[in-house]
Write an enzyme that holds these catalytic residues in place. Structure first.
Site, short mmCIF file in Angstrom:
data_model
loop_
_atom_site.label_atom_id
_atom_site.label_comp_id
_atom_site.label_asym_id
_atom_site.label_seq_id
_atom_site.Cartn_x
_atom_site.Cartn_y
_atom_site.Cartn_z
N GLU A 67 -15.36 -37.59 15.52
CA GLU A 67 -16.46 -36.90 16.20
C GLU A 67 -16.65 -37.39 17.63
O GLU A 67 -16.90 -36.58 18.54
CB GLU A 67 -17.76 -37.06 15.42
CG GLU A 67 -17.87 -36.20 14.17
CD GLU A 67 -17.09 -36.76 12.99
OE1 GLU A 67 -16.93 -36.04 11.98
OE2 GLU A 67 -16.62 -37.92 13.09
N HIS A 136 -25.34 -37.33 3.82
CA HIS A 136 -25.10 -35.93 4.17
C HIS A 136 -26.41 -35.14 4.13
O HIS A 136 -26.39 -33.91 4.18
CB HIS A 136 -24.12 -35.29 3.18
CG HIS A 136 -22.72 -35.77 3.29
ND1 HIS A 136 -22.35 -37.06 3.01
CD2 HIS A 136 -21.58 -35.13 3.67
CE1 HIS A 136 -21.04 -37.20 3.18
NE2 HIS A 136 -20.56 -36.05 3.60
#
Length: 231
Positions: A67, A136
């Protein structure tokens, strides 16, 4: 304030997002997508389905699981006038790229006295979902909303998703676009106006889902549905 679309035709939030990306890529060759599994796999949640075949690997870029790397590339591309749409498989993973989002994308316009625009969209699922771990499930809306220089959008319906994503891509400044995984498969009514390729919603205006006289309930993202159920 905005009213709600009432029409017989319905589309899912997933298809609303997909069509918005498709139309903005078709209208503006500077728009491109980058993220994990956005191309060959058609997107982890199929938001980018069909776009690799239509626009090719130069505009739909599959990345490694890094990322920090692909977000930094996206910010640099935005500095040069391109319009990247960066997908995080979950916004929890945006923490790996937080310096690029907060210290580069969000601050550059201010620090350059308005000389540098950063037209970039960071999008993906945010908040609690079904059967996923705690790493998450975090909602980052409040985090990003407190960062000067960022515009933060969290759509509920298909009209919201389609109109606001198109507006985000066209915007000259960085936009954090927070979707909810549990809403992707839900269908909502949309009008012919919403389905027009020129359609976009204004960023920063409230939407009245249901009018009343006694109580005002405000909500965003999936909680809009629960607010509607409760009144």
């Amino acid at each position: 304030a905005r009213g709600y679309s009432s029409a017989a035709k319905e589309i899912t939030v997933r298809d609303a997002l997909n069509s918005a990306l498709d139309e903005e890529m078709s209208a503006d060759p500077s728009v491109f997508l980058m993220g994990e599994e956005v191309g060959e796999y058609q997107g982890a949640y199929k938001i980018t389905k069909g776009l690799l075949d239509k626009y090719g690997p130069d505009r739909v870029l599959d990345t490694p699981i890094t990322e920090a790397g692909f977000t930094g590339i996206g910010v640099g591309a935005a500095y040069q006038g391109l319009r990247p749409v960066i997908e995080f498989m979950t916004f929890n993973f945006s923490m790996q790229a937080i310096d690029h989002i907060i210290n580069s994308a969000a601050k550059s316009n201010y620090m350059s006295a308005g000389q540098i625009n950063v037209p970039i969209v960071f999008r993906g699922p945010n908040g609690a979902a079904a059967g996923v771990g705690a790493q998450h499930s975090q909602c980052y809306a409040a985090w990003f909303a407190h960062v000067p220089g960022l515009k933060v959008l969290a759509p509920y319906s298909s009209e919201d998703a389609r109109g606001l994503l198109k507006a985000a891509i066209r915007d000259p400044d960085p936009v954090v676009f927070l979707e909810n995984e549990l809403l992707y498969g839900e269908s909502f009514p949309v009008s012919d106006e919403v389905l027009d390729s020129s359609f976009a919603l204004p960023i920063g205006k409230a939407k009245i889902e249901r009018e009343g006289k006694d109580v005002t309930i405000t909500a965003f993202s999936k909680m809009v549905g629960y607010a509607l159920q409760g009144c």
